[in-house]
Design a protein around this motif. Structure first.
Motif, PDB file in Angstrom:
ATOM      1  N   ASN A 274      41.090  34.478  41.171  1.00 19.17           N
ATOM      2  CA  ASN A 274      40.409  35.773  41.277  1.00 19.17           C
ATOM      3  C   ASN A 274      39.494  35.998  40.088  1.00 19.17           C
ATOM      4  OD1 ASN A 274      41.747  36.378  43.589  1.00 19.17           O
ATOM      5  ND2 ASN A 274      43.214  37.763  42.665  1.00 19.17           N
ATOM      6  N   LEU A 275      40.000  35.655  38.914  1.00 19.47           N
ATOM      7  CA  LEU A 275      39.220  35.907  37.711  1.00 19.47           C
ATOM      8  C   LEU A 275      38.006  34.990  37.627  1.00 19.47           C
ATOM      9  CD1 LEU A 275      42.167  36.527  35.328  1.00 19.47           C
ATOM     10  CD2 LEU A 275      40.316  38.088  35.791  1.00 19.47           C
TER      11      LEU A 275
ATOM     12  N   ARG B 109      45.761  41.254  33.705  1.00 23.56           N
ATOM     13  CA  ARG B 109      46.154  39.863  33.906  1.00 23.56           C
ATOM     14  C   ARG B 109      46.946  39.255  32.735  1.00 23.56           C
ATOM     15  NH1 ARG B 109      45.887  34.561  32.037  1.00 23.56           N
ATOM     16  NH2 ARG B 109      46.313  33.212  33.788  1.00 23.56           N
TER      17      ARG B 109
ATOM     18  N   GLN C 218      43.029  46.335  29.719  1.00 21.11           N
ATOM     19  CA  GLN C 218      43.531  45.189  28.964  1.00 21.11           C
ATOM     20  C   GLN C 218      44.365  45.645  27.775  1.00 21.11           C
ATOM     21  OE1 GLN C 218      40.193  42.485  28.758  1.00 21.11           O
ATOM     22  NE2 GLN C 218      41.351  41.052  27.495  1.00 21.11           N
TER      23      GLN C 218
ATOM     24  N   ASP D  72      51.626  48.387  35.642  1.00 23.52           N
ATOM     25  CA  ASP D  72      50.261  47.877  35.744  1.00 23.52           C
ATOM     26  C   ASP D  72      49.440  48.734  36.705  1.00 23.52           C
ATOM     27  OD1 ASP D  72      50.661  45.688  34.008  1.00 23.52           O
ATOM     28  OD2 ASP D  72      51.627  44.573  35.624  1.00 23.52           O
TER      29      ASP D  72
ATOM     30  N   ASP E 167      41.056  38.543  47.571  1.00 22.89           N
ATOM     31  CA  ASP E 167      42.154  38.405  46.611  1.00 22.89           C
ATOM     32  C   ASP E 167      42.987  37.172  46.940  1.00 22.89           C
ATOM     33  OD1 ASP E 167      44.385  38.586  45.034  1.00 22.89           O
ATOM     34  OD2 ASP E 167      44.623  40.747  45.304  1.00 22.89           O
TER      35      ASP E 167
ATOM     36  N   TRP F  57      45.826  34.448  40.514  1.00 23.29           N
ATOM     37  CA  TRP F  57      45.159  35.408  39.619  1.00 23.29           C
ATOM     38  C   TRP F  57      43.980  34.768  38.923  1.00 23.29           C
ATOM     39  CZ3 TRP F  57      45.404  40.443  39.163  1.00 23.29           C
ATOM     40  CH2 TRP F  57      46.518  41.090  39.699  1.00 23.29           C
ATOM     41  N   ASP F  58      44.204  33.542  38.479  1.00 20.46           N
ATOM     42  CA  ASP F  58      43.126  32.856  37.767  1.00 20.46           C
ATOM     43  C   ASP F  58      41.944  32.591  38.692  1.00 20.46           C
ATOM     44  OD1 ASP F  58      44.943  32.986  35.804  1.00 20.46           O
ATOM     45  OD2 ASP F  58      45.406  30.858  35.720  1.00 20.46           O
TER      46      ASP F  58
ATOM     47  N   MET G   8      42.470  43.382  37.203  1.00 25.98           N
ATOM     48  CA  MET G   8      42.281  42.107  36.498  1.00 25.98           C
ATOM     49  C   MET G   8      42.490  42.254  34.998  1.00 25.98           C
ATOM     50  SD  MET G   8      39.002  40.368  38.196  1.00 25.98           S
ATOM     51  CE  MET G   8      39.129  39.485  39.725  1.00 25.98           C
TER      52      MET G   8
ATOM     53  N   ARG H 175      45.726  36.004  45.987  1.00 26.80           N
ATOM     54  CA  ARG H 175      47.170  36.121  46.192  1.00 26.80           C
ATOM     55  C   ARG H 175      47.484  36.145  47.685  1.00 26.80           C
ATOM     56  NH1 ARG H 175      48.693  41.460  43.507  1.00 26.80           N
ATOM     57  NH2 ARG H 175      46.512  41.910  43.909  1.00 26.80           N
TER      58      ARG H 175
END
Lengths: 340, 255
Positions: free
Chosen positions: A223-224, B101, B152, B112, A282, A220-221, B98, A284
């Motif tokens: 991706n961010l 997250r 968020q 989600d 992605d 996830w990180d 995202m 993941r």
């Protein structure tokens, strides 16, 4: 509203199917690899020998072919993973263990250990030294990236500089070394799977497999990070820590993949790209899929290297590029979408 | 309430922010206006701790933000940056996901996914949900980023020039989405704005920033005046007050 959710889950399902398909392909290729070799142990025999505990066939399978296959899979997975992680944390499509010079410095570390540890061939020393040098150049690049607000181009240029430095240092070893050492180094530069046994494999697999769960947890990180440092920070990612530890882990994986096999260059760069073209960015799914693509690529290259010119064996490093480059060009020409 | 107290930020030897004080209540929209380089973006970034201020405290509902970890801060404040990296190879759905997250441990839950799907629907983005983010128009991209910030699920929303580079209709749509969300969920929004007319139309409070200092704060009608625009922007302007919100017509730059 359920509609979008279902569509999205459909897309996710397709990504998972792709990973399963890759695993099956890898299994199939492994079976082909198992039945191939200079000795005439064929398909049936080799399969049977896998489960026997004596005989010539058993020896060939367990001592020669299987280690080679396992190592090919490890190397492919490792290089592809490291490439994917470097591309993510440096936000740079050109990043890979070799374009950043990290493969070369790890290789230099390994060669150095082979030569100066002469006589006492020690896999811990080789692996450790490879990791040390891999980290050294990773942090150099990270430092440049941090303090010079560097563009992708600067990072790659720095990587090329590092590559030249370490390949010329290795050449210096060649120049000054004895015949035997030179042979060792040259062999190493071609990239080869013929010298690996279970001892090397267990060492390499610790270095390659241990970081995988951590990297997957961070997908996830990663991706961010693609959305920029600012967005990532605002969404709760500890950007500096992820980048630092990501580089450490990717260097460890790189060192593990190459310290016993040498230069197998192209896999780390293309595997993530090939995978991204099929299932998108992605992490993941990108991380596991790209690792499998890398494994299939290296194993296939090894089969071809042994079959094309049998009984001569073309070194794996050379074949990987011969297989990978045209395939990659084909994908680049065919796809109109850009992924970076 | 979001409370900024005595905020200082120095970059090399230049003081970018000097003793900035802000109080932002839930249900309110605060626009920060001021010329280029006044410190608007740095102010927003200091509040979400993308950059670290040299001095000052930020209290979120009474809690000191500098003692919260990033993940918890991300559950309180969302931030929409001015620009993204030129390539952002991900689908619209994933981009909005995202925003979830801070709540996701290993994989996104049903909730989600539903939050994302609902947002995409209510913001008229369903038709592009599975398209690549990179293929969208500027206006759609801004809406997706807005959706990500809404996903968020925070009480405070910080936006850095949300309407720059958008066409007239998208500007209005984005501003209405922001003010609609603020009203509906009782959020508070802080916007760095260049367009004084949009700011005055949609804000409860406007803060005029000049060279890192708060020049004045108040309701739009108090802040958007001929004198203030003259001394902060160095522009001669007319201000029309017929439509309820002050509306400025710039005439010429002053030297």
């Amino acid at each position: 509203m359920e509609d979008i959710c279902q569509q999205y889950q459909g897309v996710t399902g397709r990504k998972i199917s792709f990973i399963i398909l890759l695993a099956l392909v890898l299994f199939g290729v492994s079976i082909i690899a198992l039945s191939q070799g200079p000795s005439s142990v064929g398909f049936r025999e080799s399969f049977a020998a896998l489960f026997q505990d004596s005989g010539l066939a058993h020896g060939i399978i367990w001592k020669l072919r299987l280690p080679r296959i396992v190592m090919a899979i490890m190397v492919g997975c490792g290089l592809a993973l490291a490439g994917t992680v470097f591309q993510a944390i440096l936000r740079n499509p050109l990043a890979s263990p070799y374009t950043l010079g990290i493969g070369w410095s790890a290789g230099f570390g390994a060669v150095m250990a082979i030569i100066f540890g002469a006589g006492l061939y020690n896999e811990y020393l080789i692996a450790g030294n490879a990791f040390f040098f891999a980290l050294l150049s990773s942090f150099l690049i990270l430092g440049i990236a941090k303090f010079k607000r560097s563009t992708p181009e600067t990072m790659i240029l720095a990587g090329i500089a590092i590559m030249f430095l370490f390949s010329s240092l290795s050449s210096l070893f060649q120049y000054m070394g004895t015949m035997e050492e030179v042979h060792e180094i040259v062999f190493w530069f071609f990239g080869s799977l013929s010298k690996v046994g279970w001892k090397e494999i267990s060492m390499a697999s610790v270095m390659i497999l241990f970081p995988i769960p951590i990297l997957l947890k961070w997908s996830w990180d990663f991706n961010l990070l693609a959305a920029g440092d600012e967005s990532a920070k605002a969404l709760g990612v500890n950007v500096d820590a992820i980048r630092m530890l990501g580089v450490v882990l990717a260097s460890l994986v790189t060192a593990g993949a190459i310290c016993f096999t040498g230069v197998i260059g192209f896999v780390g760069l293309v595997s993530p790209h090939i995978t991204r073209m099929v299932i998108g960015g992605d992490h993941r799914f990108l991380l596991p899929a790209s690792a499998l693509v890398g494994a299939v690529l290296v194993l296939t290259a090894d089969i071809l290297g042994r079959a094309l010119w049998a009984p001569q064996v073309i070194p794996i490093g050379i074949v990987t590029s011969f297989v990978g480059v045209p395939f990659f060009f084909y994908l680049l020409m065919k796809k109109t979408r850009e992924y970076w | 309430m979001l409370h900024v107290q005595g905020l200082f930020f120095r970059y090399k030897n230049i003081t970018v922010l000097k003793d900035v004080e802000i109080g932002l209540n839930k249900g309110e929209i605060l626009s920060i206006v001021g010329p280029n380089g006044a410190g608007k973006t740095t102010l927003l970034k200091s509040i979400v701790r993308i950059v670290k201020p040299d001095k000052g405290t930020i209290l979120i509902d009474g809690k000191d933000a500098s003692r919260m970890n990033r993940l918890n801060l991300a559950k309180c404040i969302s931030y929409v940056p001015q620009a993204l990296p030129s390539k952002f190879p991900i689908s619209v759905f994933d981009a909005v996901l995202m925003g979830r997250r801070p709540y996701i441990v290993w994989k996104p839950s049903k909730k989600d996914l539903k939050v994302v799907a609902d947002l995409l629907k209510s913001m008229h983005l369903e038709s592009v949900a599975l398209r690549d983010f990179d293929q969208l128009s500027g206006g759609q991209k801004q809406k997706v980023l807005l959706a990500r910030a809404f996903a968020q699920d925070t009480d405070y929303l910080l936006l850095d020039e949300p309407t720059s580079n958008l066409d007239l209709k998208h500007q209005m749509e984005v501003m209405e989405m922001i003010s609609g969300m603020v009203k509906k969920k009782g959020m508070a929004a802080m916007l760095a704005m260049h367009d004084l007319n949009l700011a005055s139309r949609f804000s409860d409070t406007i803060m005029m920033l000049n060279a890192g200092k708060v020049f004045c704060t108040g309701e739009p009608s108090q802040v958007i005046t001929v004198e203030n625009i003259k001394s902060v922007y160095g522009v001669e302007a007319r201000v029309n007050r017929n439509s309820g919100h002050p509306y400025i017509l710039p005439i010429r730059p002053l030297n």
